[in-house]
Design a protein around this motif. Structure first.
Motif, PDB file in Angstrom:
ATOM      1  N   ILE A 213       0.845  -1.198   0.000  1.00 41.91           N
ATOM      2  CA  ILE A 213       0.000   0.000   0.000  1.00 41.91           C
ATOM      3  C   ILE A 213       0.880   1.247   0.000  1.00 41.91           C
ATOM      4  CG2 ILE A 213      -1.949  -1.162   1.071  1.00 41.91           C
ATOM      5  CD1 ILE A 213      -1.187   0.027   3.729  1.00 41.91           C
ATOM      6  N   PHE A 214       0.302   2.366  -0.397  1.00 45.35           N
ATOM      7  CA  PHE A 214       1.028   3.616  -0.651  1.00 45.35           C
ATOM      8  C   PHE A 214       1.957   3.449  -1.857  1.00 45.35           C
ATOM      9  CE2 PHE A 214       0.270   3.477   3.965  1.00 45.35           C
ATOM     10  CZ  PHE A 214      -0.511   4.612   4.109  1.00 45.35           C
ATOM     11  N   THR A 215       1.527   2.653  -2.822  1.00 47.79           N
ATOM     12  CA  THR A 215       2.293   2.496  -4.057  1.00 47.79           C
ATOM     13  C   THR A 215       2.089   3.727  -4.940  1.00 47.79           C
ATOM     14  OG1 THR A 215       0.413   1.328  -5.038  1.00 47.79           O
ATOM     15  CG2 THR A 215       2.124  -0.016  -4.014  1.00 47.79           C
ATOM     16  N   THR A 216       2.951   3.871  -5.944  1.00 49.22           N
ATOM     17  CA  THR A 216       2.803   4.967  -6.909  1.00 49.22           C
ATOM     18  C   THR A 216       2.380   4.464  -8.282  1.00 49.22           C
ATOM     19  OG1 THR A 216       5.183   4.869  -7.387  1.00 49.22           O
ATOM     20  CG2 THR A 216       4.456   6.441  -5.709  1.00 49.22           C
ATOM     21  N   ASP A 217       2.713   3.205  -8.608  1.00 54.81           N
ATOM     22  CA  ASP A 217       2.309   2.618  -9.896  1.00 54.81           C
ATOM     23  C   ASP A 217       2.245   1.103  -9.747  1.00 54.81           C
ATOM     24  OD1 ASP A 217       1.758   1.921 -12.497  1.00 54.81           O
ATOM     25  OD2 ASP A 217       3.757   2.408 -13.261  1.00 54.81           O
ATOM     26  N   ASN A 218       1.027   0.577  -9.662  1.00 55.37           N
ATOM     27  CA  ASN A 218       0.861  -0.866  -9.493  1.00 55.37           C
ATOM     28  C   ASN A 218       1.298  -1.664 -10.709  1.00 55.37           C
ATOM     29  OD1 ASN A 218      -0.226  -0.401  -6.944  1.00 55.37           O
ATOM     30  ND2 ASN A 218      -2.330  -0.336  -7.705  1.00 55.37           N
ATOM     31  N   ASN A 219       1.239  -1.053 -11.882  1.00 55.74           N
ATOM     32  CA  ASN A 219       1.619  -1.772 -13.095  1.00 55.74           C
ATOM     33  C   ASN A 219       3.085  -2.192 -13.073  1.00 55.74           C
ATOM     34  OD1 ASN A 219      -0.944  -1.515 -14.469  1.00 55.74           O
ATOM     35  ND2 ASN A 219      -0.458   0.648 -14.741  1.00 55.74           N
ATOM     36  N   ALA A 220       3.908  -1.436 -12.372  1.00 58.04           N
ATOM     37  CA  ALA A 220       5.348  -1.736 -12.328  1.00 58.04           C
ATOM     38  C   ALA A 220       5.637  -3.023 -11.566  1.00 58.04           C
ATOM     39  CB  ALA A 220       6.096  -0.574 -11.686  1.00 58.04           C
ATOM     40  N   MET A 221       4.649  -3.524 -10.815  1.00 61.35           N
ATOM     41  CA  MET A 221       4.843  -4.760 -10.050  1.00 61.35           C
ATOM     42  C   MET A 221       4.276  -5.976 -10.764  1.00 61.35           C
ATOM     43  SD  MET A 221       4.149  -3.222  -6.285  1.00 61.35           S
ATOM     44  CE  MET A 221       3.329  -1.769  -6.928  1.00 61.35           C
ATOM     45  N   ASP A 222       3.834  -5.799 -11.989  1.00 64.00           N
ATOM     46  CA  ASP A 222       3.304  -6.909 -12.781  1.00 64.00           C
ATOM     47  C   ASP A 222       4.481  -7.680 -13.378  1.00 64.00           C
ATOM     48  OD1 ASP A 222       1.770  -8.663 -14.179  1.00 64.00           O
ATOM     49  OD2 ASP A 222       0.683  -7.156 -15.346  1.00 64.00           O
ATOM     50  N   LEU A 223       5.170  -8.422 -12.526  1.00 63.95           N
ATOM     51  CA  LEU A 223       6.408  -9.112 -12.877  1.00 63.95           C
ATOM     52  C   LEU A 223       6.330 -10.574 -12.447  1.00 63.95           C
ATOM     53  CD1 LEU A 223       8.811  -6.366 -11.477  1.00 63.95           C
ATOM     54  CD2 LEU A 223       8.296  -6.745 -13.897  1.00 63.95           C
ATOM     55  N   LYS A 224       7.021 -11.460 -13.182  1.00 69.62           N
ATOM     56  CA  LYS A 224       7.009 -12.879 -12.844  1.00 69.62           C
ATOM     57  C   LYS A 224       7.847 -13.169 -11.612  1.00 69.62           C
ATOM     58  CE  LYS A 224       5.992 -14.804 -17.416  1.00 69.62           C
ATOM     59  NZ  LYS A 224       6.452 -15.736 -18.475  1.00 69.62           N
TER      60      LYS A 224
ATOM     61  N   SER B 164       9.062 -12.929  -8.059  1.00 69.88           N
ATOM     62  CA  SER B 164       8.436 -12.448  -6.832  1.00 69.88           C
ATOM     63  C   SER B 164       9.308 -11.451  -6.094  1.00 69.88           C
ATOM     64  CB  SER B 164       8.127 -13.637  -5.906  1.00 69.88           C
ATOM     65  OG  SER B 164       7.295 -14.572  -6.550  1.00 69.88           O
ATOM     66  N   ILE B 165      10.581 -11.758  -5.947  1.00 71.13           N
ATOM     67  CA  ILE B 165      11.497 -10.867  -5.238  1.00 71.13           C
ATOM     68  C   ILE B 165      11.583  -9.530  -5.951  1.00 71.13           C
ATOM     69  CG2 ILE B 165      13.854 -10.526  -4.426  1.00 71.13           C
ATOM     70  CD1 ILE B 165      12.404 -12.677  -2.899  1.00 71.13           C
ATOM     71  N   GLN B 166      11.614  -9.575  -7.266  1.00 68.55           N
ATOM     72  CA  GLN B 166      11.692  -8.339  -8.042  1.00 68.55           C
ATOM     73  C   GLN B 166      10.427  -7.494  -7.847  1.00 68.55           C
ATOM     74  OE1 GLN B 166      12.490  -8.922 -12.214  1.00 68.55           O
ATOM     75  NE2 GLN B 166      12.700  -6.733 -12.625  1.00 68.55           N
ATOM     76  N   ALA B 167       9.258  -8.159  -7.837  1.00 69.58           N
ATOM     77  CA  ALA B 167       8.001  -7.431  -7.647  1.00 69.58           C
ATOM     78  C   ALA B 167       7.976  -6.740  -6.283  1.00 69.58           C
ATOM     79  CB  ALA B 167       6.821  -8.382  -7.778  1.00 69.58           C
ATOM     80  N   LEU B 168       8.402  -7.453  -5.244  1.00 68.17           N
ATOM     81  CA  LEU B 168       8.442  -6.857  -3.906  1.00 68.17           C
ATOM     82  C   LEU B 168       9.500  -5.757  -3.817  1.00 68.17           C
ATOM     83  CD1 LEU B 168       8.041 -10.025  -1.652  1.00 68.17           C
ATOM     84  CD2 LEU B 168       6.396  -8.178  -1.971  1.00 68.17           C
ATOM     85  N   SER B 169      10.598  -5.941  -4.528  1.00 66.10           N
ATOM     86  CA  SER B 169      11.649  -4.914  -4.535  1.00 66.10           C
ATOM     87  C   SER B 169      11.145  -3.625  -5.172  1.00 66.10           C
ATOM     88  CB  SER B 169      12.889  -5.421  -5.288  1.00 66.10           C
ATOM     89  OG  SER B 169      13.453  -6.540  -4.631  1.00 66.10           O
ATOM     90  N   VAL B 170      10.364  -3.764  -6.239  1.00 63.97           N
ATOM     91  CA  VAL B 170       9.791  -2.580  -6.888  1.00 63.97           C
ATOM     92  C   VAL B 170       8.835  -1.873  -5.925  1.00 63.97           C
ATOM     93  CG1 VAL B 170       8.248  -1.789  -8.735  1.00 63.97           C
ATOM     94  CG2 VAL B 170      10.084  -3.419  -9.239  1.00 63.97           C
ATOM     95  N   ALA B 171       8.016  -2.656  -5.196  1.00 66.05           N
ATOM     96  CA  ALA B 171       7.110  -2.056  -4.220  1.00 66.05           C
ATOM     97  C   ALA B 171       7.888  -1.251  -3.189  1.00 66.05           C
ATOM     98  CB  ALA B 171       6.284  -3.140  -3.536  1.00 66.05           C
ATOM     99  N   ASN B 172       8.971  -1.805  -2.700  1.00 61.97           N
ATOM    100  CA  ASN B 172       9.774  -1.099  -1.707  1.00 61.97           C
ATOM    101  C   ASN B 172      10.497   0.096  -2.301  1.00 61.97           C
ATOM    102  OD1 ASN B 172      10.049  -2.521   1.192  1.00 61.97           O
ATOM    103  ND2 ASN B 172       9.589  -4.083  -0.351  1.00 61.97           N
ATOM    104  N   GLN B 173      10.874   0.004  -3.571  1.00 58.94           N
ATOM    105  CA  GLN B 173      11.472   1.159  -4.248  1.00 58.94           C
ATOM    106  C   GLN B 173      10.472   2.308  -4.346  1.00 58.94           C
ATOM    107  OE1 GLN B 173      12.907  -0.412  -7.989  1.00 58.94           O
ATOM    108  NE2 GLN B 173      14.372  -1.782  -6.970  1.00 58.94           N
ATOM    109  N   GLN B 174       9.196   1.962  -4.442  1.00 54.72           N
ATOM    110  CA  GLN B 174       8.144   2.987  -4.462  1.00 54.72           C
ATOM    111  C   GLN B 174       7.802   3.478  -3.050  1.00 54.72           C
ATOM    112  OE1 GLN B 174       4.672   1.770  -6.705  1.00 54.72           O
ATOM    113  NE2 GLN B 174       5.872   1.149  -8.484  1.00 54.72           N
TER     114      GLN B 174
END
Length: 371
Positions: free
Chosen positions: A126-137, A139-149
């Motif tokens: 939550i408090f993301t800026t762009d959910n589309n950026a986490m549409d990744l296969k 899992s670690i990368q998707a969570l890393s993007v969330a934390n980058q946001q």
């Protein structure tokens, strides 16, 4: 769901938003304390943009009428059964609801659910800026993007279905990829999760995980409200909520219970309950009868267990105090209390859980007003 029905559904909700009929908000008061505001929040809700069954604006209307202060939209990224009918990106539910939230003075937060198989399970960001950026296969990368946001990430419903704390969770935790855990999801309490939050200094969360209309998923006539997170904020804003979550200032309100760290449960109790006693008559040698008036100004209920007798003062062993009420309780005391104006009577608050199976211990500060 066919397109004709979807069109009818959309038009119906537009009509509801503009309807002139009187609607009301059920105020659900929980006291502020120590300079913090107590906000009532639901950070896990679904709409038709994933596997929910309602339009985003309905979630705003439900939350406002139920007395909530903030909600987060957390539709699944990977699971969208209605994507042939609702064609849009992963930010759309938030965008649709945001304006109505502002007009309703309800804080609406952008978020998403990263949905993976066990043992990793599901996590909300939550408090993301762009959910589309986490549409990744990955899992670690998707969570890393969330934390980058700079999102706040928490592990959802850690049941057997999605695995216990394993090497996967430990790896994510060590990398700092999630900051909280759902201790209660919908109507299920996970005592292990509460202990993990205590041991690992994580934020305790409670959410509805609602998919249907809220009145279909919850019996509001019995419990009064859905499962929510109480957030103790410095101010009533998105930034204030986020800071409080990061600082672990939360408790969970579920099924007439409050779950959380004792440092937050205790001031809620003390700012809700006041006790006064009056002397009625002398009913035996050195024994007096009286009545305690236990006043509760909050929307919470309290299940109290006493030792029965303490220092010559006798009370019922169980006392129930409903929301926004005053309960009259008979008591006896010995004349050794003559001239004493206050007594701290030890009790347990059975529905305030400071740990798994651990009721909060508190004292009833009794103003006796003895002549």
């Amino acid at each position: 769901m066919n397109r004709n029905f979807l069109f009818f559904l959309t038009i119906s909700f537009v009509i509801l938003i503009n309807i002139k009929a009187q609607v009301y908000r059920k105020e659900f008061y929980i006291p502020d304390f120590n300079g913090y505001k107590t906000l009532k929040c639901d950070f896990h809700i679904h709409t038709i943009f994933s596997d929910g069954y309602v339009w985003p604006t309905v979630r705003v209307q439900e939350a406002w009428m139920e007395g909530l202060d903030a909600i987060a939209f957390t539709d699944h990224i990977e699971y969208r059964p209605f994507k042939k009918d609702v064609i849009s990106d992963h930010n759309r539910a938030f965008e649709i609801a945001q304006e109505l939230g502002q007009r309703s003075n309800l804080i609406v937060i952008r978020g998403t659910e990263i949905t993976r198989r066990k043992p990793m399970g599901h996590l909300n960001a939550i408090f993301t800026t762009d959910n589309n950026a986490m549409d990744l296969k990955d899992s670690i990368q998707a969570l890393s993007v969330a934390n980058q946001q700079k999102a706040f990430v928490f592990w959802n419903h850690p049941s057997n279905e999605y695995g216990k704390w394993s090497a996967i969770q430990d790896n994510l935790f060590q990398k700092g990829l999630f900051q909280g855990i759902e201790v209660v999801n919908s109507n299920t309490y996970y005592p292990d999760a509460q202990q993990w939050c205590i041991d690992k200094n994580l934020t305790m969360m409670g959410t509805s995980d609602v998919h249907n209309l809220i009145t279909f998923d919850y019996d509001l006539s019995r419990n009064g409200h859905r499962t929510i997170t109480l957030v103790f904020t410095k101010d009533r804003s998105q930034e204030g909520i986020k800071e409080a979550l990061i600082s672990r200032r939360t408790a969970i309100c579920w099924n007439n219970k409050i779950i959380g760290r004792e440092e937050f449960l205790r001031p809620i109790f003390r700012n809700s309950i006041s006790v006064a006693g009056i002397k009625l008559m002398k009913n035996g040698k050195g024994i007096y009868s009286g009545i305690l008036f236990i006043k509760n100004i909050s929307g919470l209920s309290f299940d109290l267990k006493t030792s029965g007798t303490y220092g010559g003062l006798s009370l019922p062993e169980k006392i129930y105090v409903p929301p926004v009420s005053t309960v009259a309780v008979s008591f006896d005391y010995q004349n050794t209390f003559k001239g004493v104006s206050k007594i701290e009577f030890p009790a347990e608050v059975l529905n305030f859980l400071a740990g798994p199976g651990k009721a909060m211990h508190e004292s009833l500060l009794i103003n006796l007003n003895i002549e």
